[in-house]
Design an enzyme around this catalytic site. Structure first.
Site, PDB file in Angstrom:
ATOM      1  N   ASP A  44      52.826  69.349  -9.024  1.00 33.49           N
ATOM      2  CA  ASP A  44      53.137  70.088 -10.262  1.00 33.49           C
ATOM      3  C   ASP A  44      52.045  71.125 -10.534  1.00 33.49           C
ATOM      4  O   ASP A  44      52.174  71.964 -11.429  1.00 33.49           O
ATOM      5  CB  ASP A  44      53.360  69.140 -11.449  1.00 33.49           C
ATOM      6  CG  ASP A  44      52.122  68.340 -11.809  1.00 33.49           C
ATOM      7  OD1 ASP A  44      51.141  68.360 -11.045  1.00 33.49           O
ATOM      8  OD2 ASP A  44      52.145  67.669 -12.866  1.00 33.49           O
ATOM      9  N   SER A  45      50.986  71.103  -9.705  1.00 30.19           N
ATOM     10  CA  SER A  45      49.963  72.149  -9.766  1.00 30.19           C
ATOM     11  C   SER A  45      50.543  73.500  -9.350  1.00 30.19           C
ATOM     12  O   SER A  45      49.864  74.522  -9.462  1.00 30.19           O
ATOM     13  CB  SER A  45      48.772  71.790  -8.870  1.00 30.19           C
ATOM     14  OG  SER A  45      49.220  71.498  -7.561  1.00 30.19           O
ATOM     15  N   ASP A  83      56.358  65.845  -6.802  1.00 32.34           N
ATOM     16  CA  ASP A  83      55.536  65.441  -7.953  1.00 32.34           C
ATOM     17  C   ASP A  83      56.390  65.513  -9.219  1.00 32.34           C
ATOM     18  O   ASP A  83      56.893  66.587  -9.576  1.00 32.34           O
ATOM     19  CB  ASP A  83      54.364  66.437  -8.055  1.00 32.34           C
ATOM     20  CG  ASP A  83      53.150  65.844  -8.716  1.00 32.34           C
ATOM     21  OD1 ASP A  83      53.161  64.650  -9.053  1.00 32.34           O
ATOM     22  OD2 ASP A  83      52.167  66.600  -8.869  1.00 32.34           O
ATOM     23  N   LYS A 113      55.722  61.265  -6.692  1.00 31.81           N
ATOM     24  CA  LYS A 113      54.407  60.898  -7.232  1.00 31.81           C
ATOM     25  C   LYS A 113      54.486  60.877  -8.763  1.00 31.81           C
ATOM     26  O   LYS A 113      55.111  61.773  -9.352  1.00 31.81           O
ATOM     27  CB  LYS A 113      53.329  61.884  -6.769  1.00 31.81           C
ATOM     28  CG  LYS A 113      51.941  61.546  -7.327  1.00 31.81           C
ATOM     29  CD  LYS A 113      50.836  62.339  -6.679  1.00 31.81           C
ATOM     30  CE  LYS A 113      50.657  63.730  -7.239  1.00 31.81           C
ATOM     31  NZ  LYS A 113      50.363  63.770  -8.700  1.00 31.81           N
ATOM     32  N   GLU A 115      52.049  60.273 -12.366  1.00 32.51           N
ATOM     33  CA  GLU A 115      50.708  60.159 -12.935  1.00 32.51           C
ATOM     34  C   GLU A 115      50.640  58.999 -13.929  1.00 32.51           C
ATOM     35  O   GLU A 115      51.590  58.771 -14.687  1.00 32.51           O
ATOM     36  CB  GLU A 115      50.313  61.454 -13.657  1.00 32.51           C
ATOM     37  CG  GLU A 115      50.034  62.599 -12.717  1.00 32.51           C
ATOM     38  CD  GLU A 115      49.462  63.825 -13.426  1.00 32.51           C
ATOM     39  OE1 GLU A 115      49.049  63.733 -14.600  1.00 32.51           O
ATOM     40  OE2 GLU A 115      49.427  64.885 -12.775  1.00 32.51           O
ATOM     41  N   GLU A 179      41.974  60.634  -8.580  1.00 35.59           N
ATOM     42  CA  GLU A 179      41.452  61.975  -8.896  1.00 35.59           C
ATOM     43  C   GLU A 179      40.299  61.879  -9.894  1.00 35.59           C
ATOM     44  O   GLU A 179      40.386  61.158 -10.908  1.00 35.59           O
ATOM     45  CB  GLU A 179      42.570  62.857  -9.479  1.00 35.59           C
ATOM     46  CG  GLU A 179      42.043  64.244  -9.841  1.00 35.59           C
ATOM     47  CD  GLU A 179      43.125  65.281 -10.130  1.00 35.59           C
ATOM     48  OE1 GLU A 179      44.324  64.974  -9.987  1.00 35.59           O
ATOM     49  OE2 GLU A 179      42.731  66.409 -10.497  1.00 35.59           O
TER      50      GLU A 179
HETATM   51  O1  KIV Z   1      49.777  68.522  -8.448  1.00 39.23           O
HETATM   52  C1  KIV Z   1      48.830  68.332  -7.671  1.00 39.23           C
HETATM   53  O2  KIV Z   1      48.362  69.245  -6.978  1.00 39.23           O
HETATM   54  C2  KIV Z   1      48.259  67.001  -7.590  1.00 39.23           C
HETATM   55  C3  KIV Z   1      47.101  66.801  -6.678  1.00 39.23           C
HETATM   56  C4  KIV Z   1      45.871  67.290  -7.334  1.00 39.23           C
HETATM   57  C5  KIV Z   1      46.967  65.414  -6.231  1.00 39.23           C
HETATM   58  O3  KIV Z   1      48.694  66.122  -8.261  1.00 39.23           O
END
Ligand code: KIV
Length: 262
Positions: A44-45, A83, A113, A115, A179
């Site tokens: 999600d980055s 994500d 993934k 969080e 992280e």
């Molecule tokens: O979204 C992302 O890039 C992440 C990584 C930092 C693990 O969650």
């Protein structure tokens, strides 16, 4: 057959370390896949590294699926992890299952993934055949609750993060991103769990390491976090290339005969 959750478990047991990188688009996914990167995270980055948002909070399911499809189409050997964006899995277990399923069904991802210590949802997804990569410590979707991007797990917090890691493993997570935690805690969690840990700002003892691709390539405009190592300076190279093109156009030297039709 792409890399599987079983491969990752086998690597952990054999003490084999592995890299993971974020990927957001088709050509980058192809390059990383051909280079042998075994796990690609459609993070999600993408929000703050590609789409111009301040944080990861605004990115939507539709945007994440759009990027996940592009990455899946560019991948043959790597495992693709989608994500789950903010509020796509925090409201209810039912909504979390439906949205996670979309990453596999519509995005072509092999896993999702999540969080935070989403223990109940991890159990619900794992038992429905949706592999879960957990993510604890500094969780950027909670930036406002954490009061900024701060290292987590110092002092008394360490025991809580270790407990969360163990609970997520028990709930069926196949791996866990750590992280922004002290490296001593990264080592302890890695030694305690049977599933692989994947560190980002969690020290050298994790089973895998992940970086954001735009950080690794030096594409960012601002300062990089302490844990990010730019292995290239593509921002400068791109700028030089486009300026060279502009100079050629202005001088009338592009296109030349070689690049023109008769
Ligand atoms: O979204 C992302 O890039 C992440 C990584 C930092 C693990 O969650």
């Amino acid at each position: 057959m792409p890399v599987t959750v079983t491969d990752l478990r086998t690597w952990k047991a054999a003490g084999r370390r592995f890299p993971m990188l974020t990927a957001y688009d088709h050509p980058t996914a192809q390059i990383l896949d051909e280079a042998g990167i075994p796990v690609l995270l459609v993070g999600d980055s993408v929000a703050n590294n590609v789409l111009g948002y301040e944080t990861t909070l605004p990115v939507t399911m539709e945007e994440m699926l759009h990027h996940t499809r592009a990455v899946s189409r560019g991948t043959t050997n790597a495992m693709v992890v989608g994500d789950m964006p903010f509020l796509s899995y925090q409201v209810s277990i039912e909504e979390g299952i439906r949205n996670a399923g979309r990453f596999l069904k519509e995005g072509g991802a092999h896993a999702v993934k999540l969080e935070g210590a989403m223990v109940e949802l991890t159990e619900a997804l794992s038992s429905r055949g949706i592999p879960v990569m957990a993510h604890i410590g500094l969780t950027p979707q909670s930036v406002h609750a954490m009061g900024g991007y701060r290292v987590q797990g110092r002092g008394e917090q360490a025991a809580r993060i270790l407990d969360e890691a163990m609970a997520l493993e028990k709930a069926g997570a196949f791996s866990i991103v750590l992280e922004g935690i002290p490296m001593e805690l990264g080592r302890e969690i890695t030694a305690t769990l049977q599933i692989p840990t994947i560190g980002i700002g969690a020290g050298p003892h994790c089973d895998g390491q992940v970086l954001v691709i735009t950080d690794l390539l030096g594409l960012g405009a601002g300062r990089y976090p302490k844990f990010a190592k730019p292995y290239a300076n593509l921002r400068a190279q791109i700028s030089e290339a486009v300026q060279a093109f502009a100079r050629d156009v202005e001088a009338g030297t592009f296109p030349d005969e070689e690049h023109s039709y008769t």
